[in-house]
Design a protein around this motif. Structure first.
Motif, PDB file in Angstrom:
ATOM      1  N   ILE A  56       0.857  -1.184   0.000  1.00 48.65           N
ATOM      2  CA  ILE A  56       0.000   0.000   0.000  1.00 48.65           C
ATOM      3  C   ILE A  56       0.895   1.237   0.000  1.00 48.65           C
ATOM      4  CG2 ILE A  56      -1.650   1.391   1.327  1.00 48.65           C
ATOM      5  CD1 ILE A  56      -2.828  -1.218   2.372  1.00 48.65           C
ATOM      6  N   ARG A  57       0.616   2.144  -0.915  1.00 49.59           N
ATOM      7  CA  ARG A  57       1.318   3.423  -0.965  1.00 49.59           C
ATOM      8  C   ARG A  57       0.318   4.520  -0.627  1.00 49.59           C
ATOM      9  NH1 ARG A  57       3.156   4.096  -6.472  1.00 49.59           N
ATOM     10  NH2 ARG A  57       4.995   2.871  -5.879  1.00 49.59           N
ATOM     11  N   LEU A  58       0.577   5.223   0.433  1.00 52.64           N
ATOM     12  CA  LEU A  58      -0.298   6.314   0.864  1.00 52.64           C
ATOM     13  C   LEU A  58       0.388   7.638   0.529  1.00 52.64           C
ATOM     14  CD1 LEU A  58      -2.974   6.828   2.426  1.00 52.64           C
ATOM     15  CD2 LEU A  58      -1.591   7.025   4.480  1.00 52.64           C
ATOM     16  N   ILE A  59      -0.273   8.454  -0.282  1.00 60.98           N
ATOM     17  CA  ILE A  59       0.282   9.747  -0.704  1.00 60.98           C
ATOM     18  C   ILE A  59      -0.499  10.862  -0.019  1.00 60.98           C
ATOM     19  CG2 ILE A  59       0.730  11.284  -2.657  1.00 60.98           C
ATOM     20  CD1 ILE A  59       0.991   8.820  -4.402  1.00 60.98           C
ATOM     21  N   LEU A 106      -5.309   9.396  10.442  1.00 62.24           N
ATOM     22  CA  LEU A 106      -5.324  10.549   9.544  1.00 62.24           C
ATOM     23  C   LEU A 106      -6.625  11.338   9.649  1.00 62.24           C
ATOM     24  CD1 LEU A 106      -3.686   9.171   6.269  1.00 62.24           C
ATOM     25  CD2 LEU A 106      -2.832  11.043   7.687  1.00 62.24           C
ATOM     26  N   SER A 107      -7.745  10.624   9.716  1.00 61.66           N
ATOM     27  CA  SER A 107      -9.038  11.313   9.771  1.00 61.66           C
ATOM     28  C   SER A 107      -9.243  12.051  11.085  1.00 61.66           C
ATOM     29  CB  SER A 107     -10.173  10.316   9.546  1.00 61.66           C
ATOM     30  OG  SER A 107     -10.213   9.362  10.595  1.00 61.66           O
ATOM     31  N   HIS A 108      -8.487  11.661  12.122  1.00 63.90           N
ATOM     32  CA  HIS A 108      -8.581  12.354  13.407  1.00 63.90           C
ATOM     33  C   HIS A 108      -7.374  13.249  13.677  1.00 63.90           C
ATOM     34  CE1 HIS A 108     -11.585   9.171  13.924  1.00 63.90           C
ATOM     35  NE2 HIS A 108     -12.100   9.892  14.886  1.00 63.90           N
ATOM     36  N   SER A 109      -6.557  13.447  12.656  1.00 62.43           N
ATOM     37  CA  SER A 109      -5.387  14.312  12.808  1.00 62.43           C
ATOM     38  C   SER A 109      -5.812  15.780  12.749  1.00 62.43           C
ATOM     39  CB  SER A 109      -4.377  14.027  11.688  1.00 62.43           C
ATOM     40  OG  SER A 109      -3.360  15.008  11.659  1.00 62.43           O
ATOM     41  N   GLU A 135      -4.583  16.123   2.680  1.00 66.54           N
ATOM     42  CA  GLU A 135      -5.240  15.407   1.591  1.00 66.54           C
ATOM     43  C   GLU A 135      -4.462  14.111   1.376  1.00 66.54           C
ATOM     44  OE1 GLU A 135      -5.802  17.415  -2.035  1.00 66.54           O
ATOM     45  OE2 GLU A 135      -6.843  19.135  -1.166  1.00 66.54           O
ATOM     46  N   PHE A 136      -5.175  13.025   1.116  1.00 65.22           N
ATOM     47  CA  PHE A 136      -4.460  11.771   0.915  1.00 65.22           C
ATOM     48  C   PHE A 136      -5.209  10.872  -0.058  1.00 65.22           C
ATOM     49  CE2 PHE A 136      -7.210  11.193   4.574  1.00 65.22           C
ATOM     50  CZ  PHE A 136      -7.780   9.936   4.379  1.00 65.22           C
ATOM     51  N   LYS A 137      -4.433   9.974  -0.686  1.00 62.35           N
ATOM     52  CA  LYS A 137      -5.006   8.976  -1.584  1.00 62.35           C
ATOM     53  C   LYS A 137      -4.240   7.677  -1.409  1.00 62.35           C
ATOM     54  CE  LYS A 137      -2.250  10.300  -5.649  1.00 62.35           C
ATOM     55  NZ  LYS A 137      -2.297  10.708  -7.069  1.00 62.35           N
ATOM     56  N   ARG A 148     -11.415   9.332  -4.345  1.00 62.95           N
ATOM     57  CA  ARG A 148     -11.467  10.174  -3.153  1.00 62.95           C
ATOM     58  C   ARG A 148     -12.827  10.090  -2.460  1.00 62.95           C
ATOM     59  NH1 ARG A 148      -8.927  14.024  -0.508  1.00 62.95           N
ATOM     60  NH2 ARG A 148     -10.082  15.726   0.452  1.00 62.95           N
ATOM     61  N   MET A 149     -13.910  10.084  -3.250  1.00 65.44           N
ATOM     62  CA  MET A 149     -15.230  10.044  -2.661  1.00 65.44           C
ATOM     63  C   MET A 149     -15.468   8.732  -1.925  1.00 65.44           C
ATOM     64  SD  MET A 149     -18.920  10.768  -4.455  1.00 65.44           S
ATOM     65  CE  MET A 149     -18.388  12.437  -4.834  1.00 65.44           C
TER      66      MET A 149
END
Length: 223
Positions: A20-23, A113-116, A121-123, A183-184
């Protein structure tokens, strides 16, 4: 005159993603250049600390792109002419982190991330850890295909294949990437997926295999 036969071999490969690559991208703007640099560094350090708490090395977070540029706003003056005024220094820092494809780890990362407080922005991309191995296998398949075609053509034409004169391939960069979530979908996943007690989303993603192709051009002497 030397007689030759030129054949284009097409290689195909289907590989199961194992990484998994998280950008992530953090952006901001400040009136002072030094302050923009500091804000970017602070955000980056916060991300590094977040991933360190999840068990990652701080060095695992890699920079892909960093830029600070002046930002101007267009406005209409009293004399109806259009002018620009300085808004500040805008920074953008794009980073990546890679880890083995594991839905449990991904759930913890997305939850963090969602609670940071900085909300980057991330994908998500799925890829393979050993890209060179996959590339070599793909090229080998292309050469094999070219040789099979050359044998068929030479036999049908009643000629004999001689030595290989040249082998060329495109050198184009092959993207071993699968993006199963836009993203959605990613936002909906983070909003609707149930949370585990230890701070993680219950993620269930099974990415498709990555299908890639490449061509090689092989030239033989024929007799």
């Amino acid at each position: 005159m030397e007689r030759t036969i030129r054949v284009i071999g097409k290689g195909k490969l289907s590989v199961k993603p194992d990484t998994i690559r998280l950008i992530m991208t953090v952006e901001g703007m400040s009136e002072e250049y030094d302050q923009a640099v500091k804000e970017s560094a602070d955000m980056t350090n916060m991300l590094k600390e977040m991933f360190a708490k999840l068990g990652f090395e701080k060095s695992a977070l890699k920079t892909l792109y960093f830029n600070i540029d002046t930002e101007y706003e267009s406005y209409q003056a009293k004399d109806k002419s259009w002018k620009r005024r300085f808004e500040g220094y805008k920074f953008a820092h794009r980073m990546k982190i890679e880890f083995p494809a594991d839905n449990e780890v991904l759930g913890k990362v997305l939850y963090a991330l969602s609670h940071s407080p900085i909300k980057p922005e991330f994908k998500i991309e799925y890829t393979v850890a050993d890209v060179e191995k996959s590339k070599n296998e793909l090229l080998a398949n292309a050469v094999k295909d070219g040789m099979e075609k050359a044998n068929v053509l030479s036999e049908a034409a009643g000629v004999k294949l001689g030595d290989i004169i040249s082998i060329d391939y495109s050198w184009a960069e092959i993207d071993f990437v699968s993006r199963p979530m836009d993203r959605m979908m990613l936002e909906e996943c983070c909003m609707s997926a149930p949370c585990e007690a230890d701070g993680a989303y219950d993620i269930d993603i099974e990415p498709d295999d990555i299908d890639v192709t490449d061509n090689v051009t092989i030239v033989w002497n024929i007799g």
